[in-house]
Design a protein around this motif. Structure first.
Motif, PDB file in Angstrom:
ATOM      1  N   ASP A 111       0.945  -1.154   0.120  1.00  0.00           N
ATOM      2  CA  ASP A 111      -0.142   0.148   0.094  1.00  0.00           C
ATOM      3  C   ASP A 111       0.666   1.336  -0.028  1.00  0.00           C
ATOM      4  O   ASP A 111       0.398   2.360  -0.355  1.00  0.00           O
ATOM      5  CB  ASP A 111      -0.922   0.133   1.145  1.00  0.00           C
ATOM      6  CG  ASP A 111      -2.076  -0.662   1.070  1.00  0.00           C
ATOM      7  OD1 ASP A 111      -2.267  -1.276  -0.063  1.00  0.00           O
ATOM      8  OD2 ASP A 111      -2.920  -1.133   1.912  1.00  0.00           O
ATOM      9  N   TYR A 159      -1.613   0.335   9.568  1.00  0.00           N
ATOM     10  CA  TYR A 159      -2.580  -0.050   8.919  1.00  0.00           C
ATOM     11  C   TYR A 159      -3.970  -0.655   9.197  1.00  0.00           C
ATOM     12  O   TYR A 159      -4.803  -0.598   8.925  1.00  0.00           O
ATOM     13  CB  TYR A 159      -2.029  -0.577   7.364  1.00  0.00           C
ATOM     14  CG  TYR A 159      -2.950  -0.827   6.396  1.00  0.00           C
ATOM     15  CD1 TYR A 159      -3.547   0.236   5.425  1.00  0.00           C
ATOM     16  CD2 TYR A 159      -3.326  -2.214   6.259  1.00  0.00           C
ATOM     17  CE1 TYR A 159      -4.318  -0.115   4.676  1.00  0.00           C
ATOM     18  CE2 TYR A 159      -4.393  -2.539   5.277  1.00  0.00           C
ATOM     19  CZ  TYR A 159      -4.785  -1.580   4.233  1.00  0.00           C
ATOM     20  OH  TYR A 159      -5.741  -1.809   3.433  1.00  0.00           O
ATOM     21  N   GLY A 185      -6.037   9.614  10.091  1.00  0.00           N
ATOM     22  CA  GLY A 185      -7.177   9.515   8.822  1.00  0.00           C
ATOM     23  C   GLY A 185      -6.595   8.145   7.959  1.00  0.00           C
ATOM     24  O   GLY A 185      -7.412   7.722   7.210  1.00  0.00           O
ATOM     25  N   ASN A 186      -5.340   8.021   8.226  1.00  0.00           N
ATOM     26  CA  ASN A 186      -4.992   6.754   7.136  1.00  0.00           C
ATOM     27  C   ASN A 186      -5.376   5.652   7.759  1.00  0.00           C
ATOM     28  O   ASN A 186      -5.288   4.462   7.052  1.00  0.00           O
ATOM     29  CB  ASN A 186      -3.376   6.726   7.244  1.00  0.00           C
ATOM     30  CG  ASN A 186      -2.774   7.979   6.619  1.00  0.00           C
ATOM     31  OD1 ASN A 186      -3.437   8.777   5.674  1.00  0.00           O
ATOM     32  ND2 ASN A 186      -1.595   8.428   7.047  1.00  0.00           N
ATOM     33  N   LYS A 200      -7.583   3.144   7.804  1.00  0.00           N
ATOM     34  CA  LYS A 200      -8.741   2.902   7.348  1.00  0.00           C
ATOM     35  C   LYS A 200      -9.704   1.624   7.778  1.00  0.00           C
ATOM     36  O   LYS A 200     -11.053   1.707   7.598  1.00  0.00           O
ATOM     37  CB  LYS A 200      -8.751   2.654   5.706  1.00  0.00           C
ATOM     38  CG  LYS A 200      -8.002   3.627   5.027  1.00  0.00           C
ATOM     39  CD  LYS A 200      -8.697   5.136   5.089  1.00  0.00           C
ATOM     40  CE  LYS A 200      -8.107   6.151   4.286  1.00  0.00           C
ATOM     41  NZ  LYS A 200      -8.582   7.557   4.499  1.00  0.00           N
ATOM     42  N   ASN A 201      -8.805   0.987   8.492  1.00  0.00           N
ATOM     43  CA  ASN A 201      -9.772  -0.367   9.264  1.00  0.00           C
ATOM     44  C   ASN A 201     -10.042  -0.056  10.513  1.00  0.00           C
ATOM     45  O   ASN A 201     -10.585  -0.961  11.249  1.00  0.00           O
ATOM     46  CB  ASN A 201      -8.665  -1.270   9.055  1.00  0.00           C
ATOM     47  CG  ASN A 201      -8.239  -2.121   7.672  1.00  0.00           C
ATOM     48  OD1 ASN A 201      -9.214  -2.263   6.967  1.00  0.00           O
ATOM     49  ND2 ASN A 201      -7.156  -2.012   7.340  1.00  0.00           N
ATOM     50  N   LYS A 229      -9.097  15.017   9.571  1.00  0.00           N
ATOM     51  CA  LYS A 229      -8.992  13.844   8.865  1.00  0.00           C
ATOM     52  C   LYS A 229      -9.675  12.641   9.521  1.00  0.00           C
ATOM     53  O   LYS A 229      -9.670  11.767   8.883  1.00  0.00           O
ATOM     54  CB  LYS A 229      -7.330  13.282   8.599  1.00  0.00           C
ATOM     55  CG  LYS A 229      -6.425  14.377   7.616  1.00  0.00           C
ATOM     56  CD  LYS A 229      -7.046  13.907   6.267  1.00  0.00           C
ATOM     57  CE  LYS A 229      -6.174  14.716   5.209  1.00  0.00           C
ATOM     58  NZ  LYS A 229      -6.478  14.381   3.833  1.00  0.00           N
ATOM     59  N   ASP A 270     -12.200  10.842   7.604  1.00  0.00           N
ATOM     60  CA  ASP A 270     -11.801   9.778   6.745  1.00  0.00           C
ATOM     61  C   ASP A 270     -11.711   8.206   7.202  1.00  0.00           C
ATOM     62  O   ASP A 270     -11.625   7.311   6.455  1.00  0.00           O
ATOM     63  CB  ASP A 270     -10.489  10.074   6.073  1.00  0.00           C
ATOM     64  CG  ASP A 270     -10.280  11.385   5.448  1.00  0.00           C
ATOM     65  OD1 ASP A 270     -11.379  11.900   5.122  1.00  0.00           O
ATOM     66  OD2 ASP A 270      -9.242  12.018   5.246  1.00  0.00           O
ATOM     67  N   LEU A 271     -12.189   8.198   8.563  1.00  0.00           N
ATOM     68  CA  LEU A 271     -12.014   6.775   8.981  1.00  0.00           C
ATOM     69  C   LEU A 271     -13.582   6.027   8.513  1.00  0.00           C
ATOM     70  O   LEU A 271     -14.518   5.943   9.212  1.00  0.00           O
ATOM     71  CB  LEU A 271     -12.010   6.592  10.455  1.00  0.00           C
ATOM     72  CG  LEU A 271     -10.677   7.575  10.952  1.00  0.00           C
ATOM     73  CD1 LEU A 271     -10.715   7.930  12.543  1.00  0.00           C
ATOM     74  CD2 LEU A 271      -9.402   6.923  10.550  1.00  0.00           C
ATOM     75  N   ILE A 272     -13.561   5.484   7.524  1.00  0.00           N
ATOM     76  CA  ILE A 272     -14.705   5.136   6.766  1.00  0.00           C
ATOM     77  C   ILE A 272     -15.153   4.135   7.499  1.00  0.00           C
ATOM     78  O   ILE A 272     -16.337   3.588   7.220  1.00  0.00           O
ATOM     79  CB  ILE A 272     -14.481   4.682   5.243  1.00  0.00           C
ATOM     80  CG1 ILE A 272     -13.322   3.833   5.101  1.00  0.00           C
ATOM     81  CG2 ILE A 272     -14.267   6.050   4.390  1.00  0.00           C
ATOM     82  CD1 ILE A 272     -13.003   3.362   3.841  1.00  0.00           C
ATOM     83  N   ASN A 273     -14.589   3.245   8.080  1.00  0.00           N
ATOM     84  CA  ASN A 273     -15.092   1.930   8.847  1.00  0.00           C
ATOM     85  C   ASN A 273     -15.195   2.394  10.186  1.00  0.00           C
ATOM     86  O   ASN A 273     -15.444   1.346  11.112  1.00  0.00           O
ATOM     87  CB  ASN A 273     -13.967   0.808   8.822  1.00  0.00           C
ATOM     88  CG  ASN A 273     -14.303   0.325   7.156  1.00  0.00           C
ATOM     89  OD1 ASN A 273     -14.992  -0.169   6.819  1.00  0.00           O
ATOM     90  ND2 ASN A 273     -12.956   0.088   6.491  1.00  0.00           N
TER      91      ASN A 273
END
Length: 837
Positions: free
Chosen positions: A84, A582, A600-601, A603-604, A622, A625-628
């Motif tokens: 990634d 990550y 914000g990185n 994502k999990n 940010k 940005d934490l979509i989960n």
């Protein structure tokens, strides 16, 4: 239990093959072979699990399988992490094949695992392990989640208070008697008799609470640190303010002792010193407890008679007794799920087994929990046959045998969940929400059609019904706090060690498993300067030490981490490097001021808990940005821009009214629980009505403020639990019929709220705390048709309570406190259990 490691690895391998579509063919083939081979080995694990208890070679075989499974997951996660960071998966794969420094040679690593699996397969044949595991890994049945909805919790007082109410009264009299000298009440007896539960019963008694202005509780246990214990008492008295925490870190043991004496010398105090194993432990503490001749008391619990006898030459010593046969059978029947299902032959079997428990409450309730989940005469006979193999001198069953048998009866996923309790410090009271979040992050909870939170809650309730977990507190018909008995924690630690589920680092032993994937650290940070975390492929690390030095020096070894749980000393900062973790799913931080934008990185990330308590933090933009992200628990000081992007959010706690006023929440379609504070009258809360799936709402006004219009609440059609704290000028005429539980605090209503609240058709629990200033409440006929519990607290002007003949037909519990002018309660409620008066 061992099946869980393989299930997790097999799932990860399968997901990896789906996600990494551009893998080199050779690498894909090797991973597919590895996944299929692990699936095959999985079928032999049930037989291996049975044999490893008597054959250490088999135990080592199982351990090697777990290590391979964990190594496989770590290799793939490292690949994903590095890939990634590259321009593309295709480029990353090419780089790996060329053995560039920035990538692991995945193919070589997988081939090494392949050779280890071939070696394990040969050993399987040598050890005679056969495939008897046709049902392995199927997990708990749907009954688990059904139990969540039907569970009623029996207070853990049942452990010892079957027929022992006279003991409680005797000990209360000792604590409350007119003896000015500071005295010690010692309670002793073997493990499992209920010493801690008895002490907790005394500690929580309303007469004790009103008689002792200062109370504190500490657990000593076998491995204790006097400075830690002194700090715990001081923090419970002074609070955990930033100033107090900073001051304590500068103090020596002598300073702490003097500081505590100064705190207590003008107070009438009660301190419980739980689980004392050595006389030296009490001797090192008692100098800090001054005798100001004001009736202060100390309660000690211990398994050692000499510790109890010598704690205070003029104190009172109580030896906690075993239950009689009649009391034992009564306790068993109260804990069994369905007494009516016992036919005479089953009752005879059960009485034989209960008799062999020799009146030990913990053994009886665990046995009851086990038999509750074994249906029929044949299954109960199997339990008896197993227990009879371990009878000592034809008299009693070792409690460890009952605990182990109950553990072995659990499904694979429930074994994981139970063992996880062992990672926490002894006797620690745990928040149920926290346990559920951790199980989810660790991958113990399947992600299917039902919400993971609901499934995890079902797992917790199943363990409670089996009496493997004790309920400490409940609210709104849910467990809020729980704990495990220290004997069960010992079992969890032993089984976790056998299966490599987690490791607890002991500074004095300076030892940890090289294959450790979950690590817990306790105690004073100075002991850990020599701790080396390199070469570990940690999946979780939990720092229960508030002063661990420079934790982020280990950031490079955290790249596989799923759970990071820690306190930063002195309100420190979190480095940008945290954004490189990550795989992180749960981040629980306290003692910090802000977070870097790199957050914000992640994502999990499923759960972000930051500085739970009174301090505000700054959340970066940010964060959106934490979509989960499913759970956000943080008191933050600036508006979180674009919070509506967090469409997976289920729980939002700590948001201030200032931060919410400009939010358009229409996209927060999954939000179930919202907690908001600092509400002022000039702000509108109407946008809350856009939260169509909201089931729990807690609103707290700022100091001296009142609520704006609450008419919006009637639009929250799925709302079940409502907490309103602050002045309410006018109660809404309508609430949604879905409401089952309500709290009104400091509402200062001038009109009787009962006519409106009584019309709610599903209301089961109602708490009125300083909510009404009037002199009379009226509950008319047919009102409160489903109400089961009512609490009236601080209604100082209340004089009359009129109750219609058909009102509150289902009332079971009534709590009345500080209503000095209410001289009579309605005749029909006098048979209801009066919890407080």
């Amino acid at each position: 239990m061992d099946d869980a490691f393989l299930s997790f690895a097999v799932q990860k391998l399968g997901d990896f093959l789906i996600e990494q579509v551009s893998l080199h063919k050779n690498l894909r083939n090797e991973i597919e072979w590895l996944r299929n081979e692990l699936l095959f080995i999985q079928s032999f694990l049930k037989d291996a699990e049975l044999k490893q208890c008597v054959d250490h070679r088999v135990q080592q075989w199982v351990f090697e399988i777990n290590t391979i499974a964990n190594d496989a997951v770590a290799i793939l996660e490292t690949y994903t992490f590095e890939a990634d960071k590259g321009a593309s998966c295709l480029k990353a794969c090419a780089c790996i094949c060329r053995k560039e420094k920035k990538f692991y040679n995945v193919l070589k690593e997988i081939q090494s695992l392949k050779q280890r699996i071939l070696d394990i397969s040969r050993k399987r044949e040598t050890y005679g392990i056969t495939n008897i595991n046709s049902n392995a890994g199927e997990g708990p049945s749907n009954q688990v989640t059904t139990l969540r909805r039907t569970t009623s919790y029996v207070d853990d007082q049942d452990y010892i208070f079957v027929g022992l109410q006279d003991v409680v009264q005797t000990l209360l009299a000792q604590l409350l008697k007119a003896e000015p000298r500071r005295t010690v009440l010692s309670i002793y007896g073997m493990g499992g008799l209920g010493k801690t539960t008895l002490a907790r019963k005394l500690y929580k008694n309303p007469n004790i609470a009103s008689s002792f202005s200062t109370r504190a509780w500490i657990c000593v246990s076998q491995e204790y640190n006097t400075m830690d214990l002194l700090k715990t008492i001081i923090k419970s008295i002074q609070g955990r303010t930033k100033g107090t925490l900073g001051l304590l870190e500068t103090m020596t043991e002598g300073d702490l002792e003097v500081h505590l004496r100064d705190l207590l010398k003008e107070r009438k105090y009660l301190v419980v010193v739980d689980d004392v194993w050595q006389r030296e432990a009490w001797e090192s503490l008692k100098r800090a407890f001054p005798d100001s001749k004001n009736g202060s008391r100390v309660i000690i619990t211990t398994r050692k008679e000499d510790v109890a006898e010598r704690a205070d030459n003029r104190g009172f010593v109580h030896k906690i007794r075993f239950l009689s046969q009649e009391e034992s059978w009564d306790l068993f029947c109260r804990k069994i799920v369905d007494v009516r299902a016992m036919v005479p032959a089953m009752e005879s079997l059960a009485k034989d087994m209960v008799e062999k428990c020799r009146g030990l409450p913990l053994a009886i309730v665990v046995l009851s929990g086990l038999l509750s989940h074994r249906v029929g005469m044949g299954k109960w006979q199997e339990v008896k046959d197993q227990l009879w193999k371990n009878i000592i001198e034809d008299k009693f069953i070792e409690i460890s045998c009952i605990l182990s048998l109950s553990y072995n009866d659990l499904s694979t996923v429930l074994k994981q969940c139970f063992l996880y309790f062992g990672i926490f410090p002894e006797d620690q009271v745990l928040e149920a929400e926290n346990i559920i979040r951790l199980w989810m992050a660790e991958g113990f909870v399947p992600n299917g059609e039902e919400r993971m939170e609901d499934v995890a809650e079902g797992f917790l309730n199943e363990l409670i019904r089996r009496s493997l977990v004790q309920v400490v507190d409940t609210f709104w018909e849910k467990v809020t706090e729980c704990r495990v008995h220290d004997l069960l924690r010992d079992l969890a630690i032993q089984k976790a060690s056998d299966t490599n589920l987690f490791d607890i680092y002991h500074p004095r032993k300076h030892s940890k498993s090289s294959s450790c994937i979950r690590l817990a650290l306790y105690g004073q940070g100075e002991r850990y300067h020599s701790l080396d975390l390199s070469n570990l492929k940690l999946r979780s690390i939990m720092f229960f030490d508030p002063v661990f030095p420079n934790v982020f020096q280990h950031i490079d070894v955290f790249q596989h981490i799923y759970v990071l749980y820690l306190h930063i000393k002195g309100g420190g900062a979190i480095p940008d490097a945290i954004g490189s973790l990550y795989h992180l799913k749960l981040l629980n931080l306290s003692g910090i001021n802000d977070l870097p934008s790199s957050i914000g990185n992640l994502k999990n990330l499923q759960t972000l808990v930051v500085s739970e308590g009174r301090y505000f933090i700054i959340l970066p933009r940010k964060t959106a940005d934490l979509i989960n992200l499913r759970h956000l628990v943080a008191r933050y000081s600036k508006p979180l821009v674009r919070i509506s992007k967090l469409t997976s959010l289920q729980v939002l706690k700590g948001v201030g009214c200032d931060q919410w006023k400009d939010v358009d929440p229409i996209d927060l379609v999954n939000l179930r629980e919202l907690s908001m504070f600092d509400i002022i009258n000039s702000y509108s809360l109407n946008n809350i009505s856009s939260l169509k799936n909201l089931s729990t709402l807690k609103l707290i006004c700022g100091e001296g403020q009142s609520f704006p219009s609450l008419e919006f609440v009637n639009c929250c059609e799925k709302l079940q639990k409502l907490w309103l704290e602050g002045r309410i000028v006018k109660l809404p005429d309508l609430f949604p019929n879905s409401i089952t539980m309500m709290v009104l605090r400091f509402s200062v209503l001038t009109e009787d709220p009962m006519p409106i609240l009584g019309m709610l058709p599903n209301l089961r629990n109602l708490y009125l705390v300083a909510a009404y200033e009037g002199e009379e409440i009226m509950c008319s006929d047919n009102n409160f048709s489903q109400l089961e519990f009512l609490s009236l607290y601080d209604l100082e002007n209340l004089e009359r309570w009129n109750l219609g003949t058909s009102a509150m037909p289902l009332i079971k519990g009534l709590s009345i406190h500080n209503c000095p002018n209410l001289k009579e309660i309605p005749e029909r409620t006098k048979d209801v259990e009066l919890l407080k008066r």
